[in-house]
Design a protein around this motif. Structure first.
Motif, mmCIF file in Angstrom:
data_model
loop_
_atom_site.group_PDB
_atom_site.id
_atom_site.type_symbol
_atom_site.label_atom_id
_atom_site.label_comp_id
_atom_site.label_asym_id
_atom_site.label_seq_id
_atom_site.Cartn_x
_atom_site.Cartn_y
_atom_site.Cartn_z
ATOM 1 N N ASP A 31 0.824 -1.211 0.000
ATOM 2 C CA ASP A 31 0.000 0.000 0.000
ATOM 3 C C ASP A 31 0.855 1.256 0.000
ATOM 4 O O ASP A 31 1.825 1.365 0.754
ATOM 5 C CB ASP A 31 -0.880 0.059 1.257
ATOM 6 C CG ASP A 31 -1.899 -1.068 1.305
ATOM 7 O OD1 ASP A 31 -2.135 -1.694 0.263
ATOM 8 O OD2 ASP A 31 -2.444 -1.320 2.394
ATOM 9 N N THR A 52 -0.521 5.466 -0.808
ATOM 10 C CA THR A 52 -1.485 6.345 -1.453
ATOM 11 C C THR A 52 -0.764 7.408 -2.275
ATOM 12 O O THR A 52 0.432 7.662 -2.100
ATOM 13 C CB THR A 52 -2.401 7.030 -0.418
ATOM 14 O OG1 THR A 52 -1.609 7.838 0.447
ATOM 15 C CG2 THR A 52 -3.149 6.003 0.406
ATOM 16 N N THR A 91 0.136 -1.086 -5.310
ATOM 17 C CA THR A 91 -0.370 0.157 -5.890
ATOM 18 C C THR A 91 0.657 0.711 -6.870
ATOM 19 O O THR A 91 1.868 0.496 -6.726
ATOM 20 C CB THR A 91 -0.670 1.224 -4.819
ATOM 21 O OG1 THR A 91 0.546 1.647 -4.205
ATOM 22 C CG2 THR A 91 -1.632 0.694 -3.767
ATOM 23 N N SER A 103 -3.731 4.813 -6.757
ATOM 24 C CA SER A 103 -3.706 5.822 -5.702
ATOM 25 C C SER A 103 -4.023 5.295 -4.310
ATOM 26 O O SER A 103 -3.819 6.007 -3.329
ATOM 27 C CB SER A 103 -4.720 6.912 -6.038
ATOM 28 O OG SER A 103 -6.021 6.360 -6.157
ATOM 29 N N HIS A 104 -4.554 4.059 -4.208
ATOM 30 C CA HIS A 104 -5.085 3.518 -2.958
ATOM 31 C C HIS A 104 -6.199 4.402 -2.386
ATOM 32 O O HIS A 104 -6.372 4.515 -1.181
ATOM 33 C CB HIS A 104 -4.005 3.286 -1.898
ATOM 34 C CG HIS A 104 -4.409 2.285 -0.860
ATOM 35 N ND1 HIS A 104 -4.849 2.639 0.388
ATOM 36 C CD2 HIS A 104 -4.463 0.928 -0.884
ATOM 37 C CE1 HIS A 104 -5.136 1.554 1.096
ATOM 38 N NE2 HIS A 104 -4.911 0.503 0.343
ATOM 39 N N TYR A 105 -6.946 5.040 -3.270
ATOM 40 C CA TYR A 105 -8.150 5.742 -2.873
ATOM 41 C C TYR A 105 -9.328 4.773 -3.005
ATOM 42 O O TYR A 105 -9.277 3.807 -3.760
ATOM 43 C CB TYR A 105 -8.381 6.975 -3.741
ATOM 44 C CG TYR A 105 -7.398 8.104 -3.494
ATOM 45 C CD1 TYR A 105 -6.454 8.052 -2.467
ATOM 46 C CD2 TYR A 105 -7.406 9.241 -4.294
ATOM 47 C CE1 TYR A 105 -5.562 9.085 -2.243
ATOM 48 C CE2 TYR A 105 -6.517 10.287 -4.075
ATOM 49 C CZ TYR A 105 -5.594 10.206 -3.053
ATOM 50 O OH TYR A 105 -4.713 11.228 -2.847
ATOM 51 N N LEU A 117 -10.779 6.883 3.590
ATOM 52 C CA LEU A 117 -9.983 7.046 2.372
ATOM 53 C C LEU A 117 -10.645 8.056 1.428
ATOM 54 O O LEU A 117 -11.878 8.082 1.308
ATOM 55 C CB LEU A 117 -9.853 5.710 1.642
ATOM 56 C CG LEU A 117 -8.969 4.636 2.280
ATOM 57 C CD1 LEU A 117 -9.084 3.343 1.482
ATOM 58 C CD2 LEU A 117 -7.517 5.092 2.360
ATOM 59 N N PRO A 148 -8.998 -1.080 -2.647
ATOM 60 C CA PRO A 148 -8.458 -0.490 -1.422
ATOM 61 C C PRO A 148 -9.500 -0.536 -0.301
ATOM 62 O O PRO A 148 -10.668 -0.190 -0.516
ATOM 63 C CB PRO A 148 -8.132 0.946 -1.840
ATOM 64 C CG PRO A 148 -7.826 0.837 -3.307
ATOM 65 C CD PRO A 148 -8.804 -0.195 -3.812
#
Length: 287
Positions: free
Chosen positions: A88, A90, A124, A152-154, A163, A197
């Motif tokens: 992970d 972001t 990611t 983006s790990h959004y 998130l 995510p």
């Protein structure tokens, strides 16, 4: 144990059952780009090309083109288990990395290699950009395969544990941007699998990802390694949860999951003593 319970809520709160369907047609996103297999030394030389490695299995879309979701290998007595690790990072965590926070975990990767464990890393795109040499090394090792954990790990559904959220029209592009980052890093063992995510998704997200041609992969065993400080507690949670065909979610992020490597040193030998074999998600799904 409070941290383990919290993580369990975070990881499984948005999970849903797998969609069972027949094998899909060829995905539109990059499949494994591993080099072609060379002929064995004893094989007779010939003019024909070497055989292509088998394409990673995928699932057919659900009703209305919904992205299919895989959770575990159902109805099997074979003692196989897939350990998966989320790498992970972001899109906005670059300043933290610049100040020295480590979102990688090379010791974990070294231990998996030493113990000869096949595994799938859900990475990611931002992680691959921050650690391109590691992404290339993981993606070039036949014991591992890299799957997509977004760029983006959004979140792809809201709410999702605080998130930020990717807009629906941008979801497929976010996934493709991650695949591009893996390619730019030089990773070759890349499979057309995607993990949401936070594990959060809804039908709108499954519909938005349809053009990406991926199979979404969840899990049935939560390790509880995120923010945990007790490696034995993590190991026990995995050992208690694994069943034939299980898919375990763990993390390859040192700052957020500092005891994962120590937990693996206990998990692997104990599961092997029970007769389990470690496989990548592609092999689990192929079965």
């Amino acid at each position: 144990m409070a941290a383990l319970g919290l993580l369990g809520a975070v990881l499984v709160g948005c999970g849903r059952d797998a969609v069972e369907s027949s094998p899909a047609k060829e995905p539109t996103v990059p499949r494994s780009t591993a080099p072609r297999a060379s002929a064995s030394p004893g094989a007779a030389a010939g003019p024909g090309p070497a055989a292509e490695p088998a394409a990673p299995p995928t699932m057919a879309p659900g009703p209305g083109g919904l992205t299919p979701v895989y959770t575990r290998r159902a109805r099997t007595a074979e003692k196989v288990v897939a350990l998966t690790f989320d790498a992970d990072m972001t899109a906005d965590q670059g300043p933290r990395a610049a100040r020295g926070e480590r979102f990688d975990n090379p010791e974990l990767v070294t231990t998996l290699r030493r113990l000869k464990v096949d595994a799938t890393v859900f990475m990611t795109g931002r992680w691959a950009e921050e650690y391109p040499d590691q992404a290339k090394s993981i993606g070039g090792d036949p014991r591992f395969e890299i799957a997509n954990h977004s760029y983006s790990h959004y979140a792809f559904a809201s709410p999702c544990y605080g998130l930020p959220t990717v807009a629906g029209p941008d979801m497929a592009a976010d996934v493709q941007r991650a695949f591009d980052a893996f390619r730019d890093a030089g990773a070759v063992n890349v499979v057309p699998y995607f993990r949401f995510p936070g594990g959060c998704y809804d039908d709108a997200a499954l519909r938005a990802l349809g053009p990406a041609g991926v199979t979404a992969v969840q899990w049935d065993v939560v390790s509880g390694d995120a923010f945990a400080k007790d490696a034995d507690a993590v190991a026990e949670q995995v050992l208690d949860g694994v069943r034939p065909g299980s898919l375990v979610v763990m993390h390859c992020t040192r700052s957020a999951a500092p005891v994962t490597e120590r937990a693996i040193r206990r998990i692997v030998p104990e599961l092997r003593a029970r007769g389990y074999r470690f496989v990548k998600v592609s092999e689990l799904m192929r079965g």
